[in-house]
Every structure is written in structure tokens, then in C-alpha cells.
Design a protein around this motif. Structure first.
Motif, PDB file in Angstrom:
ATOM      1  N   ARG A   1       0.868  -1.187   0.000  1.00  0.00           N
ATOM      2  CA  ARG A   1       0.000   0.000   0.000  1.00  0.00           C
ATOM      3  C   ARG A   1       0.902   1.234   0.000  1.00  0.00           C
ATOM      4  N   PRO A   2       0.381   2.360  -0.542  1.00  0.00           N
ATOM      5  CA  PRO A   2       1.169   3.602  -0.494  1.00  0.00           C
ATOM      6  C   PRO A   2       1.138   4.258   0.889  1.00  0.00           C
ATOM      7  N   TYR A   3       2.263   4.814   1.312  1.00  0.00           N
ATOM      8  CA  TYR A   3       2.341   5.563   2.582  1.00  0.00           C
ATOM      9  C   TYR A   3       3.222   6.792   2.396  1.00  0.00           C
TER      10      TYR A   3
ATOM     11  N   PHE B   1       3.390   7.219   9.644  1.00  0.00           N
ATOM     12  CA  PHE B   1       2.339   7.406  10.663  1.00  0.00           C
ATOM     13  C   PHE B   1       1.079   6.701  10.140  1.00  0.00           C
TER      14      PHE B   1
ATOM     15  N   GLY C   1      -8.673  -3.674   7.745  1.00  0.00           N
ATOM     16  CA  GLY C   1      -7.629  -3.411   6.746  1.00  0.00           C
ATOM     17  C   GLY C   1      -6.534  -4.472   6.819  1.00  0.00           C
TER      18      GLY C   1
ATOM     19  N   LEU D   1      -3.284  -4.703   5.358  1.00  0.00           N
ATOM     20  CA  LEU D   1      -1.882  -4.368   5.609  1.00  0.00           C
ATOM     21  C   LEU D   1      -1.687  -3.600   6.916  1.00  0.00           C
ATOM     22  N   SER D   2      -2.547  -2.611   7.176  1.00  0.00           N
ATOM     23  CA  SER D   2      -2.326  -1.807   8.401  1.00  0.00           C
ATOM     24  C   SER D   2      -2.409  -2.677   9.654  1.00  0.00           C
TER      25      SER D   2
ATOM     26  N   TYR E   1      -6.170   9.915   0.509  1.00  0.00           N
ATOM     27  CA  TYR E   1      -5.591   8.679   1.047  1.00  0.00           C
ATOM     28  C   TYR E   1      -6.381   7.434   0.660  1.00  0.00           C
TER      29      TYR E   1
END
Ligand SMILES: Cc1cc2nc3c(=O)[nH]c(=O)nc-3n(C[C@H](O)[C@H](O)[C@H](O)COP(=O)(O)OP(=O)(O)OC[C@H]3O[C@@H](n4cnc5c(N)ncnc54)[C@H](O)[C@@H]3O)c2cc1C
Ligand SMILES: NC(=O)c1ccc[n+]([C@@H]2O[C@H](COP(=O)([O-])OP(=O)(O)OC[C@H]3O[C@@H](n4cnc5c(N)ncnc54)[C@H](OP(=O)(O)O)[C@@H]3O)[C@@H](O)[C@H]2O)c1
Length: 247
Positions: free
Chosen positions: A50-52, A66, A73, A75-76, A246
Motif C-alpha cells: 500500500r502507499p504511505y 504514521f 484493513g 496491511l495496516s 488517502y
């Protein structure tokens, strides 16, 4: 194709039950403050990425991010369990146009973010460029509860370093907290309470807006700003509003 670099978790700071920051050691390509990379873990034999946004500035190590754990979710909820020493994949090359290079000349920069959407603003604010380019900068962080207001020591340091050139305004939507605005950003732009609270006027001839995080906040704020004469910033037609959604 951009390569995956194997990074190592240096620290996982659990701010609240579903809010955390990761510090990661990884040698990545240089990036611009405001950009995002991808993080990934191999889950059940599949690489989930995922993008961060970078919260750390380009010259800073370890890298810092962060996060909120999104309800269900994938991945988180895996990242939140990482501990110091664990491996994590980081994309070597960063991406994105939410950077000062894309922003035309202005006197005053308004940075409006919800939740973890403040991350790119911290990356930018901890470089010299915004302070060379803008007379004043207003950072706005909108969260649900007071416990979600993090990085206050970084904000205090910016206030100390830049004095009246820097203003910070917190919004807490689901609690009443002294010194913060109760409610949401778009309503406070519309009724003037944001400008009143920071003591600055949004003006077509001098203000630029960067908005990041919840796409509904971004859309509702853009609609109100447009009704006041501000325009979207595009490469071919520079304007006043630059956004990063986001999800
Ligand atoms: C350019 C870009 C930069 C991003 N930077 C960050 C960042 O710095 N920190 C971060 O926490 N997330 C960031 N995100 C969101 C992130 O990529 C993931 O979507 C998020 O971590 C959820 O992934 P997941 O696999 O856990 O859940 P998924 O199953 O992919 O998503 C579940 C749902 O959670 C909600 N959601 C997703 N992200 C968030 C969020 N940040 N806050 C509130 N609700 C959310 C959405 O409704 C989404 O549909 C960014 C997204 C983009 C496009
Ligand atoms: N933060 C928590 O306590 C919490 C608890 C359980 C689960 N989660 C999970 O974490 C995720 C992220 O939470 P989050 O608090 O960062 O996300 P969020 O839902 O984006 O909330 C951040 C801030 O944005 C505001 N907002 C929402 N929609 C808006 C709109 N249309 N216009 C303007 N402002 C708007 C919220 O106000 P409102 O409060 O008015 O919506 C809140 O102040 C959630 O999606 C959920 O999966 C978070």
C-alpha cells in the motif's frame, strides 16, 4: 520497475489502540518532502503493498511513517504488529506530486490534514524550503479524539523556531477540547471560524492550500474554497489548491 528494498523496523510506537508510527532503516532513493512510497509485507505467500507518505524528511534516518489501522484493513493490521528487528519491504523509489515544486508562488501556505494525512506536512515543514518560500504557514490537523493529536513536540519545536510565521490549529470532532475547534474543517472554512481562530484571512492573491487525508474532507473543503474564488492547482493552469487523497 521500482525495486523493493528490505528494511528493518527500528521502532513501532503505539500511540493509541489504532494509531501507530513505524521507524524503519532502509536505504532508499532520495525523495522530495511530501512524496509517498509503498510498504509491503508477504502475507500468506502474497506481497501486500500500500502507499504511505513519508513523515520523515528526505535527509532523515530512520525513515518514519504514521498509520491508522483501518477497520478490517489487511496491511495496516499486519504493520501494527511489527516489532523492532522485523523485516518490511520498502519501495526504493518514491512517487507523487504533493510537493512544493508543484506549488506556484504564494505568501501564505495552509496545510490541512485529517488523521495520518498530516504526515507529508511534517516531512515538508522539517525542510528549509517552505521557510524560504512562504512568509507564513498554517498547519491544521483534524482528528476524532484528543488522543489522536500526535507529534505535538514537533509542532512546539516549529513554533519555537519560526514564531509568528507558523500557526497550528487542531480540530477534534468527537470531543470538546480546550484550544481546539470542535467539528470539521470544511464547516470552519465556510463559517470563518478557522480564519478567526488562527487570526489570518484566506486571500486569493496570497494563499495556497494543500489538503491531505480523508477524501470527503478534501472534496468538501475544495468545494467551499472554490465558491470563494480559489482554483485547483494544475501543471497547465496553476491555482491555489493542491490535494492528496488517502483512499
Ligand atoms: C498517496 C497515499 C498515501 C497514503 N499515506 C498513508 C499514510 O501515511 N498513513 C496511513 O495510515 N495511510 C496512508 N494511506 C492509506 C494506505 O495506503 C492504506 O489504504 C491504509 O493503510 C489501509 O490499508 P489496509 O490494507 O489496512 O486496508 P484496506 O483494506 O486497503 O482499506 C480499508 C479502508 O480503510 C479506510 N482507510 C484507508 N486508509 C486510511 C487512513 N489513513 N485513515 C483512515 N481511513 C483509512 C478506507 O475506507 C479504505 O477503503 C495512503 C494512501 C495513499 C493513496
Ligand atoms: N480514530 C479513531 O478513534 C478510530 C476508532 C476506530 C476505528 N478507526 C479506524 O481508523 C480509520 C481512520 O480513522 P481517522 O479518525 O483517522 O479517520 P477519519 O474518519 O478520516 O477522521 C479524521 C477526521 O476527519 C473528519 N472527517 C471525516 N469526514 C469528513 C468530511 N466529509 N469533511 C471533513 N472532515 C471529515 C473526522 O470527523 P468526524 O469525526 O466528524 O467524522 C475526523 O475529525 C477509520 O476509518 C477506522 O477504520 C479509528
Amino acid at each position: 520497475m521500482a525495486q523493493w528494498i528490505q528494511g528493518t523496523v527500528v521502532d513501532n510506537i503505539h500511540w493509541t489502540e489504532n494509531l501507530f508510527s513505524l521507524k524503519i532503516d532502509a536505504i532508499v532513493d532520495s525523495f522530495s518532502a511530501g512524496q509517498f512510497t509503498s510498504l509491503a509485507l508477504d502475507i500468506d505467500g502474497k506481497r501486500v503493498a500500500r502507499p504511505y507518505s513519508y513523515l520523515s524528511s528526505p535527509d532523515q534516518l530512520p525513515l518514519e511513517f504514521f498509520f491508522y489501522t483501518a477497520t478490517d484493513g489487511v496491511l495496516s493490521n499486519a504493520l501494527v504488529r511489527l516489532q523492532a528487528g522485523d523485516p518490511v519491504w520498502v519501495k526504493q523509489k518514491a512517487n507523487g506530486f504533493f510537493v512544493l515544486n508543484e506549488i506556484p508562488e504564494a505568501e501564505e501556505l495552509w496545510m490541512l490534514g485529517t488523521g495520518t494525512g498530516v504526515a507529508p506536512f511534517f516531512s515538508i515543514l522539517n525542510t528549509d524550503e517552505p521557510w524560504q518560500r512562504f512568509k507564513t504557514i498554517v498547519l491544521v490537523h483534524a482528528v476524532r479524539t484528543e488522543a489522536d493529536l500526535r507529534y505535538q513536540e514537533m509542532i512546539a519545536r516549529l513554533q519555537n523556531n519560526y514564531g509568528e510565521r507558523f500557526s497550528f490549529q487542531a480540530f477534534v470532532s468527537r470531543e470538546s477540547v480546550p484550544g481546539t475547534i470542535t467539528g470539521r474543517i470544511p464547516a470552519a472554512i465556510e463559517n470563518g471560524s478557522l480564519e478567526h481562530s488562527v487570526g489570518r484571512k484566506m486571500r486569493v492573491d496570497k494563499s495556497h492550500f494543500m489538503l491531505c487525508g480523508n477524501p470527503d474532507m478534501v472534496k468538501d473543503s475544495v468545494d467551499i474554497l472554490k465558491s470563494r474564488g480559489f482554483t485547483k492547482n494544475r501543471r497547465r493552469t496553476p491555482g491555489h489548491i493542491t490535494v492528496e487523497n488517502y483512499w
